[in-house]
Design a protein around this motif. Structure first.
Motif, PDB file in Angstrom:
ATOM      1  N   GLY A  23       0.796  -1.214   0.000  1.00  0.00           N
ATOM      2  CA  GLY A  23       0.000   0.000   0.000  1.00  0.00           C
ATOM      3  C   GLY A  23       0.831   1.267   0.000  1.00  0.00           C
ATOM      4  O   GLY A  23       0.300   2.359  -0.105  1.00  0.00           O
ATOM      5  N   SER A  24       2.143   1.161   0.139  1.00  0.00           N
ATOM      6  CA  SER A  24       2.995   2.351   0.143  1.00  0.00           C
ATOM      7  C   SER A  24       3.296   2.771  -1.292  1.00  0.00           C
ATOM      8  O   SER A  24       3.223   1.975  -2.220  1.00  0.00           O
ATOM      9  CB  SER A  24       4.298   2.067   0.895  1.00  0.00           C
ATOM     10  OG  SER A  24       4.984   0.995   0.290  1.00  0.00           O
ATOM     11  N   GLU A  25       3.663   4.027  -1.456  1.00  0.00           N
ATOM     12  CA  GLU A  25       3.928   4.559  -2.779  1.00  0.00           C
ATOM     13  C   GLU A  25       5.217   3.984  -3.337  1.00  0.00           C
ATOM     14  O   GLU A  25       6.237   3.944  -2.664  1.00  0.00           O
ATOM     15  CB  GLU A  25       4.011   6.079  -2.706  1.00  0.00           C
ATOM     16  CG  GLU A  25       3.989   6.755  -4.061  1.00  0.00           C
ATOM     17  CD  GLU A  25       4.008   8.258  -3.944  1.00  0.00           C
ATOM     18  OE1 GLU A  25       5.052   8.790  -3.506  1.00  0.00           O
ATOM     19  OE2 GLU A  25       2.995   8.898  -4.259  1.00  0.00           O
ATOM     20  N   LEU A  26       5.178   3.539  -4.588  1.00  0.00           N
ATOM     21  CA  LEU A  26       6.357   2.982  -5.239  1.00  0.00           C
ATOM     22  C   LEU A  26       7.046   4.089  -6.034  1.00  0.00           C
ATOM     23  O   LEU A  26       6.462   4.647  -6.962  1.00  0.00           O
ATOM     24  CB  LEU A  26       5.969   1.831  -6.179  1.00  0.00           C
ATOM     25  CG  LEU A  26       7.114   1.218  -6.984  1.00  0.00           C
ATOM     26  CD1 LEU A  26       8.070   0.480  -6.057  1.00  0.00           C
ATOM     27  CD2 LEU A  26       6.577   0.267  -8.041  1.00  0.00           C
ATOM     28  N   ARG A  27       8.259   4.403  -5.655  1.00  0.00           N
ATOM     29  CA  ARG A  27       9.012   5.427  -6.362  1.00  0.00           C
ATOM     30  C   ARG A  27       9.543   4.844  -7.663  1.00  0.00           C
ATOM     31  O   ARG A  27      10.063   3.734  -7.698  1.00  0.00           O
ATOM     32  CB  ARG A  27      10.156   5.901  -5.477  1.00  0.00           C
ATOM     33  CG  ARG A  27      10.986   7.026  -6.083  1.00  0.00           C
ATOM     34  CD  ARG A  27      12.088   7.409  -5.124  1.00  0.00           C
ATOM     35  NE  ARG A  27      12.985   8.390  -5.677  1.00  0.00           N
ATOM     36  CZ  ARG A  27      14.134   8.735  -5.107  1.00  0.00           C
ATOM     37  NH1 ARG A  27      14.487   8.191  -3.959  1.00  0.00           N
ATOM     38  NH2 ARG A  27      14.917   9.638  -5.672  1.00  0.00           N
ATOM     39  N   GLU A  28       9.417   5.618  -8.730  1.00  0.00           N
ATOM     40  CA  GLU A  28       9.860   5.174 -10.046  1.00  0.00           C
ATOM     41  C   GLU A  28      10.775   6.203 -10.687  1.00  0.00           C
ATOM     42  O   GLU A  28      10.683   7.399 -10.390  1.00  0.00           O
ATOM     43  CB  GLU A  28       8.658   4.959 -10.978  1.00  0.00           C
ATOM     44  CG  GLU A  28       7.733   3.832 -10.572  1.00  0.00           C
ATOM     45  CD  GLU A  28       6.502   3.777 -11.464  1.00  0.00           C
ATOM     46  OE1 GLU A  28       6.076   4.850 -11.955  1.00  0.00           O
ATOM     47  OE2 GLU A  28       5.960   2.673 -11.657  1.00  0.00           O
ATOM     48  N   VAL A  29      11.634   5.715 -11.574  1.00  0.00           N
ATOM     49  CA  VAL A  29      12.360   6.586 -12.482  1.00  0.00           C
ATOM     50  C   VAL A  29      11.737   6.374 -13.855  1.00  0.00           C
ATOM     51  O   VAL A  29      11.647   5.246 -14.338  1.00  0.00           O
ATOM     52  CB  VAL A  29      13.860   6.271 -12.512  1.00  0.00           C
ATOM     53  CG1 VAL A  29      14.551   7.058 -13.624  1.00  0.00           C
ATOM     54  CG2 VAL A  29      14.493   6.605 -11.168  1.00  0.00           C
ATOM     55  N   VAL A  30      11.250   7.458 -14.439  1.00  0.00           N
ATOM     56  CA  VAL A  30      10.597   7.397 -15.745  1.00  0.00           C
ATOM     57  C   VAL A  30      11.597   7.851 -16.797  1.00  0.00           C
ATOM     58  O   VAL A  30      12.223   8.903 -16.663  1.00  0.00           O
ATOM     59  CB  VAL A  30       9.342   8.297 -15.771  1.00  0.00           C
ATOM     60  CG1 VAL A  30       8.633   8.202 -17.117  1.00  0.00           C
ATOM     61  CG2 VAL A  30       8.393   7.910 -14.642  1.00  0.00           C
ATOM     62  N   PHE A  31      11.728   7.047 -17.826  1.00  0.00           N
ATOM     63  CA  PHE A  31      12.742   7.239 -18.846  1.00  0.00           C
ATOM     64  C   PHE A  31      12.006   7.358 -20.181  1.00  0.00           C
ATOM     65  O   PHE A  31      11.252   6.471 -20.559  1.00  0.00           O
ATOM     66  CB  PHE A  31      13.659   6.015 -18.816  1.00  0.00           C
ATOM     67  CG  PHE A  31      14.793   6.037 -19.786  1.00  0.00           C
ATOM     68  CD1 PHE A  31      15.704   7.063 -19.777  1.00  0.00           C
ATOM     69  CD2 PHE A  31      14.964   5.012 -20.695  1.00  0.00           C
ATOM     70  CE1 PHE A  31      16.767   7.081 -20.650  1.00  0.00           C
ATOM     71  CE2 PHE A  31      16.018   5.003 -21.576  1.00  0.00           C
ATOM     72  CZ  PHE A  31      16.919   6.050 -21.559  1.00  0.00           C
ATOM     73  N   CYS A  32      12.146   8.486 -20.876  1.00  0.00           N
ATOM     74  CA  CYS A  32      11.348   8.669 -22.079  1.00  0.00           C
ATOM     75  C   CYS A  32      12.104   9.424 -23.168  1.00  0.00           C
ATOM     76  O   CYS A  32      13.128  10.069 -22.919  1.00  0.00           O
ATOM     77  CB  CYS A  32      10.047   9.395 -21.750  1.00  0.00           C
ATOM     78  SG  CYS A  32      10.247  11.081 -21.125  1.00  0.00           S
ATOM     79  N   ASP A  58      12.244  11.646 -11.965  1.00  0.00           N
ATOM     80  CA  ASP A  58      12.026  10.987 -10.683  1.00  0.00           C
ATOM     81  C   ASP A  58      10.577  11.229 -10.277  1.00  0.00           C
ATOM     82  O   ASP A  58      10.137  12.370 -10.186  1.00  0.00           O
ATOM     83  CB  ASP A  58      12.987  11.572  -9.634  1.00  0.00           C
ATOM     84  CG  ASP A  58      12.950  10.825  -8.311  1.00  0.00           C
ATOM     85  OD1 ASP A  58      11.942  10.163  -8.022  1.00  0.00           O
ATOM     86  OD2 ASP A  58      13.934  10.926  -7.552  1.00  0.00           O
ATOM     87  N   SER A  59       9.819  10.152 -10.029  1.00  0.00           N
ATOM     88  CA  SER A  59       8.400  10.310  -9.705  1.00  0.00           C
ATOM     89  C   SER A  59       8.181  11.068  -8.406  1.00  0.00           C
ATOM     90  O   SER A  59       7.073  11.527  -8.138  1.00  0.00           O
ATOM     91  CB  SER A  59       7.718   8.937  -9.618  1.00  0.00           C
ATOM     92  OG  SER A  59       8.234   8.187  -8.527  1.00  0.00           O
ATOM     93  N   HIS A  60       9.224  11.203  -7.577  1.00  0.00           N
ATOM     94  CA  HIS A  60       9.107  11.938  -6.322  1.00  0.00           C
ATOM     95  C   HIS A  60       9.537  13.398  -6.458  1.00  0.00           C
ATOM     96  O   HIS A  60       9.572  14.122  -5.474  1.00  0.00           O
ATOM     97  CB  HIS A  60       9.934  11.260  -5.219  1.00  0.00           C
ATOM     98  CG  HIS A  60       9.241  10.075  -4.639  1.00  0.00           C
ATOM     99  ND1 HIS A  60       9.615   9.513  -3.434  1.00  0.00           N
ATOM    100  CD2 HIS A  60       8.189   9.334  -5.083  1.00  0.00           C
ATOM    101  CE1 HIS A  60       8.830   8.482  -3.170  1.00  0.00           C
ATOM    102  NE2 HIS A  60       7.972   8.357  -4.158  1.00  0.00           N
ATOM    103  N   ARG A  61       9.872  13.820  -7.666  1.00  0.00           N
ATOM    104  CA  ARG A  61      10.270  15.212  -7.889  1.00  0.00           C
ATOM    105  C   ARG A  61       9.369  15.806  -8.968  1.00  0.00           C
ATOM    106  O   ARG A  61       9.222  15.234 -10.050  1.00  0.00           O
ATOM    107  CB  ARG A  61      11.737  15.298  -8.341  1.00  0.00           C
ATOM    108  CG  ARG A  61      12.711  14.795  -7.303  1.00  0.00           C
ATOM    109  CD  ARG A  61      14.102  14.638  -7.907  1.00  0.00           C
ATOM    110  NE  ARG A  61      14.682  15.907  -8.277  1.00  0.00           N
ATOM    111  CZ  ARG A  61      15.508  16.611  -7.502  1.00  0.00           C
ATOM    112  NH1 ARG A  61      15.843  16.155  -6.302  1.00  0.00           N
ATOM    113  NH2 ARG A  61      16.019  17.743  -7.911  1.00  0.00           N
ATOM    114  N   HIS A  62       8.772  16.944  -8.678  1.00  0.00           N
ATOM    115  CA  HIS A  62       7.851  17.558  -9.627  1.00  0.00           C
ATOM    116  C   HIS A  62       8.610  18.053 -10.853  1.00  0.00           C
ATOM    117  O   HIS A  62       9.701  18.616 -10.755  1.00  0.00           O
ATOM    118  CB  HIS A  62       7.123  18.736  -8.976  1.00  0.00           C
ATOM    119  CG  HIS A  62       6.208  19.463  -9.918  1.00  0.00           C
ATOM    120  ND1 HIS A  62       5.007  18.929 -10.343  1.00  0.00           N
ATOM    121  CD2 HIS A  62       6.328  20.667 -10.529  1.00  0.00           C
ATOM    122  CE1 HIS A  62       4.421  19.780 -11.170  1.00  0.00           C
ATOM    123  NE2 HIS A  62       5.206  20.842 -11.296  1.00  0.00           N
TER     124      HIS A  62
END
Length: 305
Positions: A23-32, A58-62
């Motif tokens: 149930g915790s948030e999964l941090r991701e690195v999005v590569f595009c 980084d999904s944790h950085r806006h």
């Protein structure tokens, strides 16, 4: 594995973090990368993310990114815990575009394009779960390699004022030391003696590397242990054996140092990279659809609930 989108992120915001089984948030690195068109990226000097460039998020950085009309992005999501690089290095690289003309980016760009072809099969269907999981790990390693490459290039530019003789001496010592990392007797005095210099001079050369030669040696040993523990080729790997093989004589010290650098224990890292093979849903890419909530959930490489 790779999503192809019209450039829009879920809910009109930025990359979305999924939820882990607990149930915790999964941090991701999005590569595009844009397959066609471009996106407006205010953080860039040009103001645009264009074809031939890669972007890490980084999904944790806006991050504010606005798709231009006709933009189509190939998007790969990687759970942060799979990336073998530090947060400090990652922070220097995310939110910026990187030219894919040379280096690791030049390897990643055609790979991302190939995975985004419309007739690409599911990795699981094509290779089986084991090979698909290893492919996932290799992609994570390549992205981490890009991160470290960019950081090293920028640090080298920062060191531009130092003399070429110092740079050559440091490179020579690094090569010599890398070939002897497994030797538990490797110490600053032995390195200095082998290169006909004082320990003080040796430490001076490595001030900009990691503070001291001892810290640099430990960092390199940890990197080799991390690589071996995370290879995910199906062969059993004992943590204590790997630590000893790379010059750590004290298992408890190794575990503490590993956790301090990578944020998890050696056993947890081994499990993430090898034990998730049966618990990761690697799905075929979806094409020609906006990246809505349902599509995002279907395409994330996350543990099954």
């Amino acid at each position: 594995m790779v999503e192809v989108t019209d450039g829009r992120w879920p809910s009109g915001g930025g990359p979305r973090s999924s939820e882990s089984p607990g149930g915790s948030e999964l941090r991701e690195v999005v590569f595009c990368t844009p397959l066609r068109g471009a996106s407006f990226l205010p953080s860039e000097s040009t103001g645009r993310l264009e074809s031939g460039h890669l972007l890490l998020i980084d999904s944790h950085r806006h991050l504010r990114m606005v798709p231009a009309r006709g933009c189509e992005l190939a998007v790969l999501r990687i759970p942060r815990e799979l990336l073998p690089c530090g947060d400090d290095s990652l922070a220097r690289v995310v939110g910026r575009s990187h030219d894919a003309a040379t280096g690791t980016a030049a390897l990643l760009l055609p790979l991302l394009h190939a995975l985004a072809t419309r007739d690409a099969p599911s990795p699981v269907d094509a290779y089986g779960h084991g090979t698909a999981a290893r492919l996932r790990n290799m992609l994570a390693d390549l992205v981490a390699c890009l991160v470290e490459e960019v950081v090293e290039r920028e640090l080298e530019a920062d060191r531009g004022g130092s003399g070429s003789a110092d740079r050559e001496a440091t490179d020579r010592i690094r090569r010599w030391t890398n070939a002897r990392l497994a030797d538990s007797r490797l110490r600053p005095d032995t390195v200095a003696t082998a290169h006909y210099m004082s320990v003080r001079r040796l430490h001076k050369l490595f001030e900009r590397e990691s503070g001291t030669i001892s810290r640099w040696i430990q960092q390199r040993r940890l990197e080799e242990c991390r690589r071996e523990l995370g290879r995910g080729d199906g062969r059993p790997v004992m943590v204590s054996s790997v630590a000893q093989r790379w010059g750590f004589v004290n298992a408890a010290h190794f575990s503490r140092a590993f956790r301090a650098k990578y944020g998890m224990s050696p056993r947890a890292w081994r499990k993430v990279r090898t034990g998730l093979a049966d618990a990761v849903d690697v799905v075929p890419p979806l094409f020609g659809r906006p990246l809505g909530e349902a599509v995002a959930e279907e395409n994330c490489l996350v543990p099954k609930g």
